[in-house]
Motif scaffolding. Structure first.
Motif, PDB file in Angstrom:
ATOM      1  N   PHE A  71      -6.311  48.492 -12.882  1.00 25.90           N
ATOM      2  CA  PHE A  71      -6.771  48.434 -14.259  1.00 25.90           C
ATOM      3  C   PHE A  71      -5.799  47.749 -15.215  1.00 25.90           C
ATOM      4  O   PHE A  71      -6.170  47.440 -16.338  1.00 25.90           O
ATOM      5  CB  PHE A  71      -7.043  49.849 -14.785  1.00 25.90           C
ATOM      6  CG  PHE A  71      -8.058  50.599 -13.972  1.00 25.90           C
ATOM      7  CD1 PHE A  71      -9.286  50.045 -13.677  1.00 25.90           C
ATOM      8  CD2 PHE A  71      -7.786  51.876 -13.496  1.00 25.90           C
ATOM      9  CE1 PHE A  71     -10.230  50.731 -12.930  1.00 25.90           C
ATOM     10  CE2 PHE A  71      -8.724  52.576 -12.748  1.00 25.90           C
ATOM     11  CZ  PHE A  71      -9.956  52.001 -12.458  1.00 25.90           C
ATOM     12  N   LEU A  75      -7.264  45.994 -18.619  1.00 25.00           N
ATOM     13  CA  LEU A  75      -7.227  46.824 -19.816  1.00 25.00           C
ATOM     14  C   LEU A  75      -6.129  46.427 -20.803  1.00 25.00           C
ATOM     15  O   LEU A  75      -6.283  46.615 -22.011  1.00 25.00           O
ATOM     16  CB  LEU A  75      -7.042  48.294 -19.427  1.00 25.00           C
ATOM     17  CG  LEU A  75      -8.191  48.912 -18.618  1.00 25.00           C
ATOM     18  CD1 LEU A  75      -7.840  50.343 -18.212  1.00 25.00           C
ATOM     19  CD2 LEU A  75      -9.482  48.899 -19.424  1.00 25.00           C
ATOM     20  N   TYR A  82       0.462  47.693 -19.444  1.00 29.23           N
ATOM     21  CA  TYR A  82      -0.375  48.876 -19.195  1.00 29.23           C
ATOM     22  C   TYR A  82       0.450  50.076 -18.750  1.00 29.23           C
ATOM     23  O   TYR A  82       0.105  51.224 -19.045  1.00 29.23           O
ATOM     24  CB  TYR A  82      -1.432  48.540 -18.140  1.00 29.23           C
ATOM     25  CG  TYR A  82      -2.428  49.651 -17.885  1.00 29.23           C
ATOM     26  CD1 TYR A  82      -3.196  50.183 -18.913  1.00 29.23           C
ATOM     27  CD2 TYR A  82      -2.598  50.176 -16.603  1.00 29.23           C
ATOM     28  CE1 TYR A  82      -4.116  51.201 -18.689  1.00 29.23           C
ATOM     29  CE2 TYR A  82      -3.520  51.187 -16.364  1.00 29.23           C
ATOM     30  CZ  TYR A  82      -4.270  51.695 -17.397  1.00 29.23           C
ATOM     31  OH  TYR A  82      -5.169  52.700 -17.166  1.00 29.23           O
ATOM     32  N   ASN A 212      -7.969  60.812 -22.124  1.00 31.58           N
ATOM     33  CA  ASN A 212      -7.291  59.593 -22.577  1.00 31.58           C
ATOM     34  C   ASN A 212      -6.177  59.175 -21.627  1.00 31.58           C
ATOM     35  O   ASN A 212      -5.247  58.474 -22.016  1.00 31.58           O
ATOM     36  CB  ASN A 212      -6.732  59.798 -23.984  1.00 31.58           C
ATOM     37  CG  ASN A 212      -5.690  60.915 -24.034  1.00 31.58           C
ATOM     38  OD1 ASN A 212      -5.502  61.658 -23.070  1.00 31.58           O
ATOM     39  ND2 ASN A 212      -5.021  61.043 -25.161  1.00 31.58           N
ATOM     40  N   PHE A 214      -6.373  57.150 -18.969  1.00 33.58           N
ATOM     41  CA  PHE A 214      -6.448  55.755 -18.532  1.00 33.58           C
ATOM     42  C   PHE A 214      -6.809  54.778 -19.648  1.00 33.58           C
ATOM     43  O   PHE A 214      -6.380  53.630 -19.616  1.00 33.58           O
ATOM     44  CB  PHE A 214      -7.475  55.628 -17.402  1.00 33.58           C
ATOM     45  CG  PHE A 214      -7.194  56.528 -16.233  1.00 33.58           C
ATOM     46  CD1 PHE A 214      -6.128  56.270 -15.384  1.00 33.58           C
ATOM     47  CD2 PHE A 214      -7.976  57.643 -15.993  1.00 33.58           C
ATOM     48  CE1 PHE A 214      -5.861  57.107 -14.321  1.00 33.58           C
ATOM     49  CE2 PHE A 214      -7.714  58.480 -14.926  1.00 33.58           C
ATOM     50  CZ  PHE A 214      -6.651  58.216 -14.087  1.00 33.58           C
ATOM     51  N   VAL A 215      -7.616  55.229 -20.609  1.00 34.69           N
ATOM     52  CA  VAL A 215      -8.044  54.318 -21.681  1.00 34.69           C
ATOM     53  C   VAL A 215      -8.010  55.041 -23.015  1.00 34.69           C
ATOM     54  O   VAL A 215      -8.014  56.277 -23.080  1.00 34.69           O
ATOM     55  CB  VAL A 215      -9.478  53.788 -21.421  1.00 34.69           C
ATOM     56  CG1 VAL A 215      -9.514  52.937 -20.163  1.00 34.69           C
ATOM     57  CG2 VAL A 215     -10.476  54.920 -21.336  1.00 34.69           C
ATOM     58  N   ASP A 216      -8.028  54.255 -24.083  1.00 32.79           N
ATOM     59  CA  ASP A 216      -8.082  54.798 -25.439  1.00 32.79           C
ATOM     60  C   ASP A 216      -9.492  55.331 -25.702  1.00 32.79           C
ATOM     61  O   ASP A 216     -10.482  54.630 -25.475  1.00 32.79           O
ATOM     62  CB  ASP A 216      -7.752  53.684 -26.434  1.00 32.79           C
ATOM     63  CG  ASP A 216      -7.586  54.195 -27.847  1.00 32.79           C
ATOM     64  OD1 ASP A 216      -8.102  55.293 -28.149  1.00 32.79           O
ATOM     65  OD2 ASP A 216      -6.948  53.505 -28.648  1.00 32.79           O
ATOM     66  N   THR A 219     -12.554  53.355 -27.324  1.00 34.70           N
ATOM     67  CA  THR A 219     -13.428  52.427 -26.610  1.00 34.70           C
ATOM     68  C   THR A 219     -14.641  53.116 -25.990  1.00 34.70           C
ATOM     69  O   THR A 219     -15.490  52.450 -25.408  1.00 34.70           O
ATOM     70  CB  THR A 219     -12.639  51.718 -25.494  1.00 34.70           C
ATOM     71  OG1 THR A 219     -12.190  52.695 -24.534  1.00 34.70           O
ATOM     72  CG2 THR A 219     -11.422  51.001 -26.066  1.00 34.70           C
TER      73      THR A 219
END
Length: 279
Positions: A71, A75, A82, A212, A214-216, A219
């Protein structure tokens, strides 16, 4: 020597001599000392069966490398960028995931009758349970060190320095200790080790992946953001990221401490009630 009074009472000489030699009964171990003894038992079991360290060595390496290179580019544009976001989250995910083995190990001991023997011992009643959790803290610490060491190799640099890093690990260990009480309760309720694992994974997967880590959350769809924001794993990851960045937030830390207290207060007494009920 056997006294004349003892002989007249008909007491066997061998028994009287033993009573005279042994003297008063030793003082029972304190609650903390008893718990540490059972924690040492858990560490000795790892020494004799080192395969138990598979989950705290292979899982951290696998999760960190897999998510970084799968990712990272998509990402954040690069794995280096990352990894600054990922490592605090993957630290939480790894440690929280392996807490389920606490319940599995406990269930195995119950099925083998080991805990029936523990309940007959003159020690603090919760000592076998608390000691098992103390022993698992060593496993969680090892997993944390592996994640951080690998993260450093991949380019992770915590701006909070050693203090922020150590504080982050301590906070993760506190949360893991609190979370483990859920699995000890399941170990008392469920009949098999496989059942404990199945229920634990059903609870852990939504908590760790719908977070949260892996991602914000910005999104995500609005209907999902509410769950992710309230998720205790997300709260912990946010507090860890603040500590790692050198900007600890008192409000975020207070929420994590509140979750830890709630988990212990809710599931600790429930576990002990089930534990006493089995006797």
């Amino acid at each position: 020597m056997t006294s004349t009074a003892d002989r007249r009472a008909g007491t066997p000489a061998a028994v009287v001599d033993v009573l005279h030699v042994t003297g008063p009964r030793p003082t029972p171990a304190s609650a903390f000392a008893a718990s540490l003894s059972f924690g040492w038992r858990a560490l000795l079991r790892i020494k004799h069966v080192p395969e138990q360290l598979f989950d705290v060595t292979v899982f951290p390496l696998m999760f960190t490398l897999l998510f970084t290179y799968l990712f990272g580019g998509a990402l954040a544009g690069s794995t280096t960028a990352y990894v600054q976001f990922l490592i605090p989250g993957i630290l939480v995910q790894t440690v929280c995931t392996i807490t389920m083995y606490t319940g599995m190990t406990l269930n195995r001991d119950i099925e083998k009758g080991v805990f029936d023997r523990f309940r007959s011992m003159p020690v603090w009643r919760p000592a076998p349970l608390v000691g098992a959790l103390f022993g698992d803290l060593a496993r969680y610490t090892l997993a944390s060190v592996i994640v951080l060491a690998l993260g450093m190799m991949l380019g992770f640099r915590p701006m909070g320095g050693p203090i922020g890093t150590i504080g982050s690990v301590a906070l993760v260990l506190l949360f893991a200790f609190s979370l483990s009480w859920i699995w000890t309760m399941l170990a008392m309720l469920l009949r098999t080790e496989q059942a404990v694992m199945g229920v634990s994974m059903t609870i852990l997967f939504p908590l760790t992946f719908a977070s949260n880590v892996f991602v914000d959350p910005a999104t995500m769809p609005s209907w999902l953001q509410g769950f992710v924001t309230a998720n205790p794993i997300s709260r912990l990851v946010t507090a860890i990221r603040d500590l790692m960045a050198g900007t600890p937030d008192a409000a975020h830390l207070a929420i994590v401490f509140a979750w830890c207290a709630a988990l212990i207060v809710l599931f600790g007494p429930a576990t002990m009630w089930l534990y006493n009920r089995r006797s």
